[in-house]
Enzyme design. Structure first.
Site, PDB file in Angstrom:
ATOM      1  N   ILE A  17       0.834  -1.204   0.000  1.00  0.00           N
ATOM      2  CA  ILE A  17       0.000   0.000   0.000  1.00  0.00           C
ATOM      3  C   ILE A  17       0.875   1.262   0.000  1.00  0.00           C
ATOM      4  O   ILE A  17       0.594   2.228  -0.711  1.00  0.00           O
ATOM      5  CB  ILE A  17      -0.935  -0.008   1.246  1.00  0.00           C
ATOM      6  CG1 ILE A  17      -1.901  -1.195   1.180  1.00  0.00           C
ATOM      7  CG2 ILE A  17      -1.705   1.307   1.360  1.00  0.00           C
ATOM      8  CD1 ILE A  17      -2.666  -1.457   2.487  1.00  0.00           C
ATOM      9  N   SER A 139      -6.407  -0.378  10.253  1.00  0.00           N
ATOM     10  CA  SER A 139      -6.977  -1.550   9.579  1.00  0.00           C
ATOM     11  C   SER A 139      -8.434  -1.675  10.016  1.00  0.00           C
ATOM     12  O   SER A 139      -8.806  -1.166  11.091  1.00  0.00           O
ATOM     13  CB  SER A 139      -6.209  -2.805  10.019  1.00  0.00           C
ATOM     14  OG  SER A 139      -6.902  -3.977   9.674  1.00  0.00           O
ATOM     15  N   TYR A 152      -2.159  -8.176  16.520  1.00  0.00           N
ATOM     16  CA  TYR A 152      -2.411  -7.214  15.429  1.00  0.00           C
ATOM     17  C   TYR A 152      -3.690  -6.436  15.712  1.00  0.00           C
ATOM     18  O   TYR A 152      -3.723  -5.205  15.641  1.00  0.00           O
ATOM     19  CB  TYR A 152      -2.512  -7.988  14.115  1.00  0.00           C
ATOM     20  CG  TYR A 152      -2.724  -7.143  12.878  1.00  0.00           C
ATOM     21  CD1 TYR A 152      -1.668  -6.429  12.317  1.00  0.00           C
ATOM     22  CD2 TYR A 152      -3.968  -7.088  12.248  1.00  0.00           C
ATOM     23  CE1 TYR A 152      -1.852  -5.672  11.164  1.00  0.00           C
ATOM     24  CE2 TYR A 152      -4.154  -6.332  11.097  1.00  0.00           C
ATOM     25  CZ  TYR A 152      -3.091  -5.627  10.556  1.00  0.00           C
ATOM     26  OH  TYR A 152      -3.281  -4.875   9.408  1.00  0.00           O
ATOM     27  N   LYS A 156      -4.001  -2.465  16.404  1.00  0.00           N
ATOM     28  CA  LYS A 156      -4.746  -1.609  15.465  1.00  0.00           C
ATOM     29  C   LYS A 156      -5.895  -0.896  16.174  1.00  0.00           C
ATOM     30  O   LYS A 156      -6.231   0.240  15.834  1.00  0.00           O
ATOM     31  CB  LYS A 156      -5.243  -2.427  14.269  1.00  0.00           C
ATOM     32  CG  LYS A 156      -4.113  -2.957  13.377  1.00  0.00           C
ATOM     33  CD  LYS A 156      -3.373  -1.842  12.651  1.00  0.00           C
ATOM     34  CE  LYS A 156      -2.391  -2.363  11.616  1.00  0.00           C
ATOM     35  NZ  LYS A 156      -1.685  -1.293  10.877  1.00  0.00           N
TER      36      LYS A 156
HETATM   37  N1  LIG Z   1      -2.657  -5.994   3.347  1.00  0.00           N
HETATM   38  C1  LIG Z   1      -3.773  -5.942   4.057  1.00  0.00           C
HETATM   39  O1  LIG Z   1      -4.674  -6.795   3.901  1.00  0.00           O
HETATM   40  C2  LIG Z   1      -3.990  -4.833   5.042  1.00  0.00           C
HETATM   41  C3  LIG Z   1      -5.284  -4.637   5.553  1.00  0.00           C
HETATM   42  C4  LIG Z   1      -5.505  -3.628   6.479  1.00  0.00           C
HETATM   43  C5  LIG Z   1      -4.461  -2.805   6.873  1.00  0.00           C
HETATM   44  N2  LIG Z   1      -3.204  -3.017   6.360  1.00  0.00           N
HETATM   45  C6  LIG Z   1      -2.133  -2.137   6.839  1.00  0.00           C
HETATM   46  O2  LIG Z   1      -1.555  -1.473   5.747  1.00  0.00           O
HETATM   47  C7  LIG Z   1      -0.213  -1.092   6.074  1.00  0.00           C
HETATM   48  C8  LIG Z   1       0.712  -1.471   4.931  1.00  0.00           C
HETATM   49  O3  LIG Z   1       0.777  -2.891   4.857  1.00  0.00           O
HETATM   50  P1  LIG Z   1       0.858  -3.682   3.471  1.00  0.00           P
HETATM   51  O4  LIG Z   1      -0.355  -4.493   3.369  1.00  0.00           O
HETATM   52  O5  LIG Z   1       1.231  -2.778   2.358  1.00  0.00           O
HETATM   53  O6  LIG Z   1       2.024  -4.699   3.828  1.00  0.00           O
HETATM   54  P2  LIG Z   1       3.512  -4.883   3.253  1.00  0.00           P
HETATM   55  O7  LIG Z   1       4.093  -5.945   4.095  1.00  0.00           O
HETATM   56  O8  LIG Z   1       3.495  -5.028   1.789  1.00  0.00           O
HETATM   57  O9  LIG Z   1       4.186  -3.469   3.571  1.00  0.00           O
HETATM   58  C9  LIG Z   1       4.569  -3.095   4.866  1.00  0.00           C
HETATM   59  C10 LIG Z   1       5.818  -2.238   4.733  1.00  0.00           C
HETATM   60  O10 LIG Z   1       6.210  -1.811   6.051  1.00  0.00           O
HETATM   61  C11 LIG Z   1       7.629  -1.969   6.153  1.00  0.00           C
HETATM   62  N3  LIG Z   1       7.993  -2.101   7.561  1.00  0.00           N
HETATM   63  C12 LIG Z   1       7.685  -3.113   8.419  1.00  0.00           C
HETATM   64  N4  LIG Z   1       8.232  -2.908   9.619  1.00  0.00           N
HETATM   65  C13 LIG Z   1       8.912  -1.734   9.531  1.00  0.00           C
HETATM   66  C14 LIG Z   1       9.698  -0.977  10.448  1.00  0.00           C
HETATM   67  N5  LIG Z   1       9.901  -1.408  11.714  1.00  0.00           N
HETATM   68  N6  LIG Z   1      10.231   0.173  10.026  1.00  0.00           N
HETATM   69  C15 LIG Z   1      10.049   0.616   8.751  1.00  0.00           C
HETATM   70  N7  LIG Z   1       9.326  -0.059   7.838  1.00  0.00           N
HETATM   71  C16 LIG Z   1       8.769  -1.210   8.225  1.00  0.00           C
HETATM   72  C17 LIG Z   1       7.931  -3.215   5.337  1.00  0.00           C
HETATM   73  O11 LIG Z   1       9.293  -3.306   4.972  1.00  0.00           O
HETATM   74  C18 LIG Z   1       7.008  -3.020   4.140  1.00  0.00           C
HETATM   75  O12 LIG Z   1       7.612  -2.254   3.119  1.00  0.00           O
HETATM   76  C19 LIG Z   1       0.094  -1.792   7.399  1.00  0.00           C
HETATM   77  O13 LIG Z   1      -0.022  -0.873   8.466  1.00  0.00           O
HETATM   78  C20 LIG Z   1      -0.980  -2.845   7.476  1.00  0.00           C
HETATM   79  O14 LIG Z   1      -1.256  -3.238   8.811  1.00  0.00           O
HETATM   80  C21 LIG Z   1      -2.950  -4.001   5.454  1.00  0.00           C
END
Ligand SMILES: NC(=O)c1ccc[n+]([C@@H]2O[C@H](COP(=O)([O-])OP(=O)(O)OC[C@H]3O[C@@H](n4cnc5c(N)ncnc54)[C@H](O)[C@@H]3O)[C@@H](O)[C@H]2O)c1
Length: 270
Positions: A17, A139, A152, A156
């Protein structure tokens, strides 16, 4: 807020995202800093959009402060700070309380405390400059529950509460807060290769696909629209609003429904 010519910093900008949002902000004319633990991939994304790459661990306050100082030195004052980096590990075999402390701590540090650290550094700066925008990616799990993800979900929920406090306290300082609460999005977090071509609303990933899996690009566009329209709650899956209302109206009934849902995705019969 019009994002053209604004300076934006996106944590977790190297993948999923965050990466899609960096690209979308760039297309709309913002200057973007791509901040991530995965510094190699952050460099790639920044190179693609003419942005600034920052390697950092958002769970360390000093890293976040150093990143903010670097971006403000090199690109100018940050107008839009997106706390998007997030982690999830799943429950342990013993159920909701059984994940090891290190996973609980990482969820709380990355999914909650990083938002606090960012706001602690950004609020005084934005206040002094007359305003800005803080985008906190939580989330739907923060409004409802992600089955099998107690740490998680708890982190959240805390992130939702913190974003509410920020929005209530600092709107009069000119600071707008966006809270983003998606259900499933096709990223590595739910085990999908982030470069998979996917039709929005795709299904096929077990309990995650209850209302369809959205692409990162679609979610990034929702976030962009939310920033531009200065909305607080951004729900890329609109169904979440109905679920949230049902939960508020009858919490006990909602828990029973979620227990049935848990049995169903676990393959148990009624
Ligand atoms: N994918 C889903 O279904 C979903 C749903 C609801 C919310 N989210 C939220 O969206 C956000 C983005 O997640 P995503 O789905 O793109 O996942 P993703 O794993 O593709 O991306 C997460 C990013 O965060 C980085 N990251 C993790 N820990 C870190 C740290 N300590 N310091 C710096 N960077 C760090 C990772 O390297 C990665 O680039 C998150 O907060 C996630 O909880 C995702």
């Amino acid at each position: 807020m019009d994002v053209k010519n604004r300076v934006a910093l996106v944590t977790g900008g190297a993948h999923g995202i965050g990466r899609a949002l960096c690209r979308a902000l760039h297309i709309e004319g913002a200057q973007v800093a791509v901040a991530d633990l995965d510094s190699e991939q952050a460099k790639k994304v920044a190179g693609e959009i003419g942005g600034l790459a920052i390697g950092l661990d958002v769970s360390r306050e000093a890293d976040l402060v150093a990143a903010i100082e670097k971006v403000e030195r090199e690109l100018g004052p940050i107008d839009i700070f997106v706390s998007n980096a997030g982690v999830a590990f799943g429950d342990g075999p013993g159920g909701a309380a059984s994940a090891p402390d290190r996973n609980w701590k990482a969820c709380l540090e990355v999914n909650l405390m990083a938002h606090v650290y960012a706001a602690r550094a950004m609020v005084p700066r934005m206040k002094q400059r007359g305003g800005g925008c803080l985008v906190n990616v939580a989330s739907a799990a923060g409004l409802l529950c992600q089955v099998g993800e107690a740490a998680y979900t708890a982190s959240k929920h805390a992130a939702v509460g913190f974003a509410e406090s920020l929005a209530i306290t600092h709107k009069d300082d000119g600071i707008h807060v966006c809270l983003v609460c998606p259900q499933a999005v096709a990223t590595r977090m739910i085990g999908v290769d982030e470069d998979t071509e996917l039709e929005d609303g795709s299904t096929g990933f077990g309990g995650n696909d209850v209302d369809g899996i959205l692409s990162s690009e679609y979610v990034a566009d929702c976030i962009l629209a939310g920033i531009q329209q200065e909305r607080f709650l951004i729900l890329p899956h609109p169904q979440v609003s109905t679920y949230f209302q049902r939960k508020a109206m009858d919490h006990d009934r909602w828990i029973s429904g979620m227990r049935r849902f848990r049995r169903k995705i676990g393959g148990e019969t009624e």
